[in-house]
Design a protein around this motif. Structure first.
Motif, PDB file in Angstrom:
ATOM      1  N   GLY A  29       5.907  11.369  -5.741  1.00  0.00           N
ATOM      2  CA  GLY A  29       7.261  11.601  -6.315  1.00  0.00           C
ATOM      3  C   GLY A  29       8.289  10.765  -5.457  1.00  0.00           C
ATOM      4  N   ALA A  30       7.890   9.754  -4.729  1.00  0.00           N
ATOM      5  CA  ALA A  30       8.729   9.053  -3.920  1.00  0.00           C
ATOM      6  C   ALA A  30       9.412   9.653  -2.856  1.00  0.00           C
ATOM      7  CB  ALA A  30       9.825   8.362  -4.790  1.00  0.00           C
ATOM      8  N   ASP A  31       8.527  10.611  -2.285  1.00  0.00           N
ATOM      9  CA  ASP A  31       8.940  11.581  -1.253  1.00  0.00           C
ATOM     10  C   ASP A  31       8.257  10.812   0.041  1.00  0.00           C
ATOM     11  OD1 ASP A  31       7.906  13.845   0.553  1.00  0.00           O
ATOM     12  OD2 ASP A  31       9.243  14.834  -0.833  1.00  0.00           O
ATOM     13  N   LEU A  46       1.011  -1.258  -0.027  1.00  0.00           N
ATOM     14  CA  LEU A  46      -0.020  -0.013  -0.006  1.00  0.00           C
ATOM     15  C   LEU A  46       0.971   1.148   0.150  1.00  0.00           C
ATOM     16  CD1 LEU A  46      -2.659   1.311   0.406  1.00  0.00           C
ATOM     17  CD2 LEU A  46      -2.553   0.897   2.742  1.00  0.00           C
ATOM     18  N   TRP A  47       1.959   1.391   0.676  1.00  0.00           N
ATOM     19  CA  TRP A  47       2.783   2.513   1.014  1.00  0.00           C
ATOM     20  C   TRP A  47       3.521   2.605  -0.494  1.00  0.00           C
ATOM     21  CZ3 TRP A  47       4.904   5.781   4.556  1.00  0.00           C
ATOM     22  CH2 TRP A  47       5.885   6.707   4.293  1.00  0.00           C
ATOM     23  N   GLU A  51       5.841  13.208   2.084  1.00  0.00           N
ATOM     24  CA  GLU A  51       4.440  13.463   1.384  1.00  0.00           C
ATOM     25  C   GLU A  51       3.587  12.083   1.611  1.00  0.00           C
ATOM     26  OE1 GLU A  51       3.124  15.575  -1.282  1.00  0.00           O
ATOM     27  OE2 GLU A  51       4.650  17.069  -1.372  1.00  0.00           O
ATOM     28  N   THR A  52       4.311  10.973   1.594  1.00  0.00           N
ATOM     29  CA  THR A  52       3.869   9.793   1.686  1.00  0.00           C
ATOM     30  C   THR A  52       3.442   9.554   3.160  1.00  0.00           C
ATOM     31  OG1 THR A  52       5.075   8.892   0.039  1.00  0.00           O
ATOM     32  CG2 THR A  52       3.845   7.223   1.620  1.00  0.00           C
ATOM     33  N   THR A  53       4.193   9.715   4.106  1.00  0.00           N
ATOM     34  CA  THR A  53       3.772   9.802   5.482  1.00  0.00           C
ATOM     35  C   THR A  53       2.608  10.648   5.743  1.00  0.00           C
ATOM     36  OG1 THR A  53       6.125   9.285   6.008  1.00  0.00           O
ATOM     37  CG2 THR A  53       4.700  10.178   7.778  1.00  0.00           C
ATOM     38  N   THR A  54       2.735  11.875   5.373  1.00  0.00           N
ATOM     39  CA  THR A  54       1.669  12.743   5.619  1.00  0.00           C
ATOM     40  C   THR A  54       0.171  12.092   4.991  1.00  0.00           C
ATOM     41  OG1 THR A  54       3.152  14.660   5.826  1.00  0.00           O
ATOM     42  CG2 THR A  54       0.683  15.219   5.286  1.00  0.00           C
ATOM     43  N   PHE A  55       0.155  11.753   3.893  1.00  0.00           N
ATOM     44  CA  PHE A  55      -0.846  11.364   3.068  1.00  0.00           C
ATOM     45  C   PHE A  55      -1.482   9.957   3.990  1.00  0.00           C
ATOM     46  CE2 PHE A  55      -3.158   8.244   0.405  1.00  0.00           C
ATOM     47  CZ  PHE A  55      -3.988   9.002  -0.528  1.00  0.00           C
TER      48      PHE A  55
END
Length: 166
Positions: free
Chosen positions: A126-128, A117-118, A131-135
């Motif tokens: 953008g493999a950031d 999922l991550w 950003e992924t953690t925030t989402f």
């Protein structure tokens, strides 16, 4: 999945599951070796459905456009199919309980699904890592608010739009 979403691993009987899917309990155990296997199959289905939903929502998109498309799709699924959300929450509870009992199979399976999922979210953003953690953090907050029964017009939802990139 619907029965486990409502009752959790320990609170859901295989008899209720068999009745829900229209088979006998002995037949259910011909398909699955035990309750744990049924729960893990339901967990896998839940995660795969969410992965597919995110992938479909952001197909051909990147960055902020992908962020908003995936966020909108998740909010829609949570409002229209709350059993998906509740199954996620039950998965996390089952992992915690099993880990305390020394059973690591739940954790390994759920963590593997979480990583898929991550990655599904991570690449279009953008493999950031931030950003992924925030989402994902917004998603968990949505899960908690819905699980607690906050209606969509409650003030706790006021800040739920993810921040846009500068």
């Amino acid at each position: 999945m619907a029965e486990f979403a409502l009752g959790g691993y320990h609170g859901t009987s295989t008899e209720v599951i068999a009745r829900r899917v229209g088979v006998s309990q002995p037949y259910l155990f011909r398909l699955f070796p035990g309750k744990k296997a049924i729960f893990l199959a339901a967990s896998e289905r839940c995660v795969e459905d969410i992965i597919r939903m995110f992938a479909d929502a952001c197909e051909g998109l990147e960055g902020e456009a992908a962020l908003h498309a995936m966020g909108d799709a998740y909010r829609k699924v949570v409002s229209e199919q709350p059993e998906r959300l509740m199954m996620q929450m039950q998965m996390y509870l089952a992992v915690s309980a099993a880990e305390q009992e020394g059973d690591h199979e739940f954790g390994e399976a759920v963590r593997a699904g979480w990583m898929r999922l991550w990655d599904t979210v991570h690449l279009p953003l953008g493999a950031d890592d931030g950003e992924t953690t925030t989402f994902m953090a917004y998603g968990m907050l949505i899960n908690c608010l819905v699980a607690m029964g906050f209606p969509p017009d409650h003030r706790v939802w006021a800040g739920m739009q993810p921040p846009t990139r500068p």
